[in-house]
Enzyme design. Structure first.
Site, PDB file in Angstrom:
ATOM      1  N   ASP A 196       1.239   4.308  -0.196  1.00 51.50           N
ATOM      2  CA  ASP A 196       0.385   4.656  -0.055  1.00 51.50           C
ATOM      3  C   ASP A 196       1.076   6.558   0.445  1.00 51.50           C
ATOM      4  OD1 ASP A 196       0.409   3.493   2.071  1.00 51.50           O
ATOM      5  OD2 ASP A 196      -1.719   3.387   1.685  1.00 51.50           O
ATOM      6  N   SER A 197       1.884   6.271   1.720  1.00 54.14           N
ATOM      7  CA  SER A 197       1.705   7.659   1.856  1.00 54.14           C
ATOM      8  C   SER A 197       2.907   8.474   0.948  1.00 54.14           C
ATOM      9  CB  SER A 197       3.901   7.204   2.669  1.00 54.14           C
ATOM     10  OG  SER A 197       5.025   6.497   1.770  1.00 54.14           O
ATOM     11  N   ASP A 251       1.969  -0.046  -3.138  1.00 51.68           N
ATOM     12  CA  ASP A 251       0.912  -0.369  -2.091  1.00 51.68           C
ATOM     13  C   ASP A 251      -0.518  -0.176  -3.509  1.00 51.68           C
ATOM     14  OD1 ASP A 251       1.348  -0.691   0.225  1.00 51.68           O
ATOM     15  OD2 ASP A 251       1.718   1.939   0.615  1.00 51.68           O
ATOM     16  N   LYS A 298       1.322  -4.448  -2.424  1.00 47.91           N
ATOM     17  CA  LYS A 298       1.600  -5.040  -0.488  1.00 47.91           C
ATOM     18  C   LYS A 298      -0.303  -3.848  -0.374  1.00 47.91           C
ATOM     19  CE  LYS A 298       3.451  -1.654   1.889  1.00 47.91           C
ATOM     20  NZ  LYS A 298       2.806  -1.220   2.344  1.00 47.91           N
ATOM     21  N   GLU A 345      -2.266  -4.327   4.091  1.00 48.50           N
ATOM     22  CA  GLU A 345      -2.261  -3.984   5.495  1.00 48.50           C
ATOM     23  C   GLU A 345      -3.202  -5.176   5.201  1.00 48.50           C
ATOM     24  OE1 GLU A 345      -3.237   0.158   6.351  1.00 48.50           O
ATOM     25  OE2 GLU A 345      -0.605   0.634   5.147  1.00 48.50           O
ATOM     26  N   GLU A 374       5.706  -2.567  10.951  1.00 50.05           N
ATOM     27  CA  GLU A 374       6.081  -1.308  11.599  1.00 50.05           C
ATOM     28  C   GLU A 374       5.616  -0.941  12.855  1.00 50.05           C
ATOM     29  OE1 GLU A 374       3.605   1.293   8.487  1.00 50.05           O
ATOM     30  OE2 GLU A 374       4.073   3.137   9.723  1.00 50.05           O
TER      31      GLU A 374
HETATM   32  O1  KIV Z   1       3.178   3.649   2.550  1.00 45.75           O
HETATM   33  C1  KIV Z   1       4.593   3.068   2.735  1.00 45.75           C
HETATM   34  O2  KIV Z   1       5.199   4.465   3.220  1.00 45.75           O
HETATM   35  C2  KIV Z   1       4.720   2.378   4.108  1.00 45.75           C
HETATM   36  C3  KIV Z   1       6.102   2.458   4.479  1.00 45.75           C
HETATM   37  C4  KIV Z   1       5.693   2.855   6.095  1.00 45.75           C
HETATM   38  C5  KIV Z   1       6.257   0.777   4.874  1.00 45.75           C
HETATM   39  O3  KIV Z   1       4.121   1.246   3.695  1.00 45.75           O
END
Ligand code: KIV
Length: 271
Positions: free
Chosen positions: A51-52, A90, A120, A122, A189
């Site tokens: 989600d980056s 994510d 994924k 959090e 992280e």
């Molecule tokens: O969204 C992302 O890029 C991440 C990484 C920093 C692990 O969750």
């Protein structure tokens, strides 16, 4: 007769075997077809459709604004470029926190519409019921502990997490809970290397570190950071392997100059 080489795909089981055999796991983010194809062909083990994307693709300050449909668009593009590696998608902010039914519906939508291999999420104890529900539906889940960017407004800063005893104890407990709930791996992280070592040694599932030291079972970096596209971001944990920002800047300036001077296109570059 054509002999087709069989492609050995990376699965969640491959990752367990890699941990057991002491082989480190490589993971990188990607958000589109072209980069995913390059990373997959280079031999990366896991591509994370992070989600980056909210930051590096859309230009938002945080990961919070990206939507489920936008994540699905990026994941579909990545999956079309992949033949071998495992694709983790994510779950964006708001797609799993409210209740387990919503979490399951979001995970199913991701799996159905993208062709990705896993999701994924959090969080530790707070997310455990949702992790359990999604895993029970047959969807592999990667956990994410330590600095969890979807909670940035709770933390207030992007500094190292779990330096204090209480937060470190919660993180250790959360890691075990995620493993018990069926998570196949956990991203750690920005936490102290000694804590990441302890957590990695306490689990039979792999840990993937970002700013969590060399004792994690694998490492992940955001592609824009490690390729030197995003030059503003220079945390201590980052190793940059290219200086693409500078190279692209030079190339584009040369192109502009060639167009203006009528050097491009030349006789060979036209019909
Ligand atoms: O969204 C992302 O890029 C991440 C990484 C920093 C692990 O969750």
């Amino acid at each position: 007769m054509s002999v087709q080489k069989e492609i050995k795909k990376v699965t969640t089981h491959t990752l367990q075997k890699m941990k057991a055999g002491g082989e480190k796991i490589s993971m990188i983010t990607a958000y589109d077809f072209s980069f995913a194809s390059i990373f997959d062909a280079a031999g990366i083990d896991i591509i994370l459709v992070g989600d980056s994307a909210s930051n590096v693709m859309a230009g938002h300050e945080t990961t919070l604004p990206i939507t489920l449909d936008q994540m699905i668009y990026h994941a579909q593009s990545v999956v079309r470029g992949v033949n071998r590696c495992l694709v983790v998608v994510d779950m964006p902010f708001g797609s799993y926190q409210s209740n387990t039914q919503i979490a399951l519906a979001s995970a199913i939508k991701i799996m159905k519409e993208t062709g990705g291999h896993s999701v994924k999420m959090e969080g530790g104890e707070e997310a455990i019921d949702a992790v359990h529900k999604i895993v029970s539906a047959g969807i592999p889940v990667m956990g994410h502990l330590g600095l969890t960017p979807q909670s940035i407004y709770k933390f207030g800063t992007y500094t190292v997490r779990a330096k204090e005893t209480d937060e470190a104890a919660k993180l250790k407990k959360d890691a075990l809970l995620l493993q018990e709930a069926g998570a196949f791996a956990i991203v750690l992280e920005k936490i102290p290397a000694a804590l990441a070592k302890e957590v990695s040694e306490s689990l039979h599932i792999p840990t993937i570190g970002i700013g969590a030291g060399g004792h994690c079972d694998g490492q992940v970096l955001v592609m824009h950071d490690m390729l030197g596209i995003n030059v503003e971001f220079k945390p201590r944990f980052l190793r940059t392997y290219l200086n693409l920002h500078e190279q692209i800047d030079t190339a584009v300036k040369q192109y502009i100059s060639d167009v203006k001077s009528k050097d491009f296109p030349n006789e060979q570059e036209q019909y």
